[in-house]
Design an enzyme around this catalytic site. Structure first.
Site, PDB file in Angstrom:
ATOM      1  N   CYS A 176       0.813  -1.200   0.000  1.00  0.00           N
ATOM      2  CA  CYS A 176       0.000   0.000   0.000  1.00  0.00           C
ATOM      3  C   CYS A 176       0.857   1.264   0.000  1.00  0.00           C
ATOM      4  O   CYS A 176       1.587   1.526   0.964  1.00  0.00           O
ATOM      5  CB  CYS A 176      -0.932  -0.065   1.209  1.00  0.00           C
ATOM      6  SG  CYS A 176      -1.666   1.496   1.679  1.00  0.00           S
TER       7      CYS A 176
ATOM      8  N   CYS B  74       0.393   3.857   2.854  1.00  0.00           N
ATOM      9  CA  CYS B  74       0.910   3.334   4.124  1.00  0.00           C
ATOM     10  C   CYS B  74       2.395   3.666   4.265  1.00  0.00           C
ATOM     11  O   CYS B  74       2.876   3.998   5.349  1.00  0.00           O
ATOM     12  CB  CYS B  74       0.739   1.821   4.206  1.00  0.00           C
ATOM     13  SG  CYS B  74      -0.979   1.291   4.110  1.00  0.00           S
TER      14      CYS B  74
END
Lengths: 120, 628
Positions: free
Chosen positions: A45, A48
């Protein structure tokens, strides 16, 4: 002192610790007088990864006011499911053994601090 | 029936019967709306006793030829007569027994549907009663086996209609050990990664072939004395593309898990096998077993690549592996001429790899021959080597990691990667279908189904695993939703598998809807069709001197009826999928050549070529388009 701060001993004041679902459960139930902020993330991700330095900065500033943890949602899929995580990253605010707030998406250190401090 | 004139229906019953009054009301409306097509004669016997007396005891029903007619007892009874005579039911004036309430309603539906070549009338989906009741007592209402396009769509729809649903998805690793998350073939090792690699390599090819003609070059580059810029040289790094594509797919796996949870579908990452018609045994990745029971099951396990069957076949990879290779594939041999093989060969060649395609007979079997040949020609011009009429006989490891391939014609060559794309087999071998009497086709292992119901009434099948289903994600999705609506909603609508648009994402893309020219000729005869066609250079390729040999192509196949019904539309060129989608909508409603060409084109586009087609193949005129 570290053991008083963290039930499992895995996290110290001012740092971010990567935990398993079991360790998170232990922290939640073992010590309820300080808040926990959990970053639920995944390695694939993008946002993230963006969040990482900001979370670390916020952790440093929070010191022993909160336990700052992160949880890999792929490795701990059932926890992510249980906590109804819909998007990544999601910051969960745990107080008195329960999730009381959450913030989705990558945010700067100030926004993270603001989010946590409303609950301290 | 009277030679030209209305059909005459006789309805007998008694007015106190609800079915009689509804049928006479329905038929009455139709005969009012369509007096030249339908006439209705009613016979109201007053009460049930008198009706039965006439029909059964006095034996009017014995006048019907049809055995069902002879056994008919209920009110109403409907038959078709030969003449327009009214008056009492005349045994001499019977053309055909029609039936009772349900049969007559079906007849009325048929009566009102327009029938033409493309706007076919779908029958009502008459599934066999599978015994499902609200208090069935099993753990689930529906267990879906397979979390791909079809399975997930069906599971979510069923859950939103109130069913208690579990979805079992488990990926058996490929022979090379590749595995993936929730979402099925399309998301993980099919459409999505394929299209992303295709987009990437097309992007690179476009930059290289066209940029300099549009004045684009790296910062600091100046035109030469002829006023031209040099070609923009680019490279496509396998590992960067792979990493980013893989991360995107993982985000999709996550999204699908969230969606299932949102819809209250129980997701089980376990391998399911049938124990009996209401029980499946589950095994998780650690080998732990369990069981669940359900009133109904849906098999949506799709297919897996068929392995090569020559010596050393285990050295080859499949489409399950190609998208996520840890290292650059290098020099590649693609075995097969399916769209999977050609699409992979296409994007690999677009990444400047040395690519060879080994074709056993023809390219893209099942697709329009002319368009398939155009795709092949384009690929040849763009760096793909084709070895025609050969198959690999032997694969062996040489030089450490390379693979030496001996072909059936005796030729030998060495590659870094051999991709076997010779077909796909339905994933039904280890499902335990023999325990539940679900019949499969022995050749391709697909499940035989009618209206998506297998030979075991409470076990259903959709998508690639089902015989007769076009192997396309949107078809599986729609069939899944449609089936769930029939199982748990009040729908009786069957899935429409006709006139489904499809696109092949080879370097020169190809999209079509309806019949290929070959199938149209087979069905109507060469004299029974007309083909309008055009060969053209898309505007986006017009500046580049590198593109002048490449042409796009469009054709429309029509029948020879006065209105020239459109049987098929074909487009070979850039953005084929985007171009074709809208035409699919008009094909569903039935399209004529006049309607197509009276649609004003959008200019300048490639799609407008389709609505301005005017040159026929039979005229012999040159199909290359003139100016603007």
């Amino acid at each position: 002192k570290a053991l008083e701060f963290s039930v499992t001993g895995v996290v110290q004041p001012g740092m971010v610790a990567d935990v398993t679902g079991e360790q998170l459960d232990a922290e939640m139930t073992g010590r309820t007088d300080s808040v926990i902020v959990v970053d639920v993330y995944a390695t694939w991700c993008g946002p993230c990864k963006l969040l990482v330095p900001h979370l670390e900065s916020a952790a440093r500033q929070l010191g022993d006011q909160a336990r700052v943890l992160k949880l890999d949602s792929e490795k701990n899929a059932s926890w992510a499911g249980r906590y109804q995580v819909q998007g990544l990253p999601t910051l969960l605010l745990i107080k008195n053994g329960r999730i009381v707030d959450r913030m989705e998406g990558a945010h700067g250190a100030d926004a993270i601090l603001g989010f946590v401090q409303t609950h301290i | 029936m009277t030679a030209s004139g209305p059909r005459v229906l006789h309805v007998a019953g008694h007015a106190s019967c609800g079915f009689y009054s509804r049928i006479t009301s329905c038929l009455g409306s139709l005969s009012l709306l369509f007096p030249s097509r339908l006439k209705v004669v009613e016979h109201d016997f007053g009460d049930r006793t008198k009706f039965r007396q006439w029909l059964v005891d006095d034996g009017f029903r014995n006048n019907f030829q049809d055995t069902t007619g002879k056994e008919h007892v209920a009110c109403p009874i409907v038959w078709i007569s030969k003449s327009l005579k009214e008056g009492d039911p005349d045994p001499a004036d019977i053309e055909k027994y029609l039936g009772g309430y349900d049969a007559t309603l079906d007849w009325c539906r048929d009566f009102t549907q327009p029938s033409d070549v493309n706007g076919h009338r779908s029958p009502v989906a008459d599934m066999v009663d599978d015994g499902h009741t609200k208090d069935h007592g099993y753990e689930y209402d529906l267990v879906v086996i397979g979390g791909g396009s079809g399975g997930m769509a069906a599971a979510k729809e069923a859950a939103s209609l109130g069913a208690k649903v579990a979805l079992c998805d488990f990926v058996k690793p490929s022979p090379k050990g590749t595995s993936w998350g929730l979402g099925g073939t399309c998301v993980n090792v099919g459409c999505i990664p394929k299209k992303l690699y295709h987009i990437g390599s097309t992007l690179r090819e476009t930059i290289q072939a066209d940029s300099n003609f549009f004045g684009i070059a790296s910062v600091g580059t100046e035109p030469d004395e002829m006023g031209q810029l040099p070609l923009m040289e680019t490279d496509m790094k396998w590992n960067v593309a792979k990493e980013n594509i893989q991360n995107y797919i993982r985000s999709l796996n996550f999204k699908y898990r969230v969606r299932l949870r949102e819809k209250s579908v129980q997701y089980l990452n376990k391998l399911a096998t049938f124990k009996d018609a209401h029980t499946v045994e589950l095994v998780d990745k650690k080998g732990r077993t369990s069981e669940i029971t359900s009133s109904r099951f849906l098999v949506a396990t799709g297919g897996r690549p068929t392995p090569l069957d020559c010596e050393g076949a285990d050295l080859a990879i499949s489409s399950d592996d190609i998208f996520f290779l840890d290292k650059d594939p290098g020099k590649v041999l693609c075995v097969g001429a399916s769209y999977i093989s050609l699409e992979c060969a296409g994007f690999l060649a677009g990444m400047s790899k040395d690519v060879t395609v080994a074709v056993r007979s023809i390219l893209l079997r099942g697709f329009d021959r002319e368009c398939s040949d155009r795709i092949g020609d384009y690929m040849k011009e763009h760096g793909v080597t084709f070895k025609m009429k050969v198959t690999p006989s032997k694969l062996e490891k040489v030089d450490g990691d390379r693979i030496q391939v001996t072909f059936s014609d005796g030729s030998v060559d060495t590659y870094d990667t051999v991709l076997g794309a010779v077909g796909r087999t339905a994933d039904t071998a280890k499902l335990g279908l023999e325990n539940v009497n679900v019949e499969t086709n022995p050749k391709n292992r697909k499940i035989k189904a009618k209206f998506e119901q297998s030979t075991c009434p409470n076990i259903y099948a959709i998508g690639d695993v089902m015989e007769g289903c076009p192997e396309l994600t949107p078809v599986a999705i729609q069939a899944g939703i449609c089936l769930s609506r029939r199982l748990f909603g009040a729908s009786k609508e069957p899935m429409d598998y006709v006139n489904v648009c499809t696109t092949v994402f080879t370097p020169l893309e190809y999209a079509c809807v309806g019949l290929s020219e070959d199938d149209a000729i087979a069905k109507y005869g060469e004299d029974g069709i007309e083909v309008y066609h055009s060969e053209f250079l898309p505007l986006e390729w017009s500046l580049s001197q590198n593109r002048h040999g490449s042409n796009a192509y469009a054709k429309v196949i029509v029948d020879k009826s006065p209105q020239e019904n459109v049987l098929g539309i074909h487009y070979v060129g850039p953005n084929a999928g985007e171009v074709m989608q809208g035409y699919g909508v008009s094909m569903k409603k039935g399209l004529t050549y006049k309607e197509l060409t009276e649609t004003v084109g959008i200019h300048p586009t490639s799609s407008e070529e389709i609505v301005t087609l005017s040159i026929t193949k039979s005229s012999g005129e040159d199909a290359a388009a003139g100016g603007c």
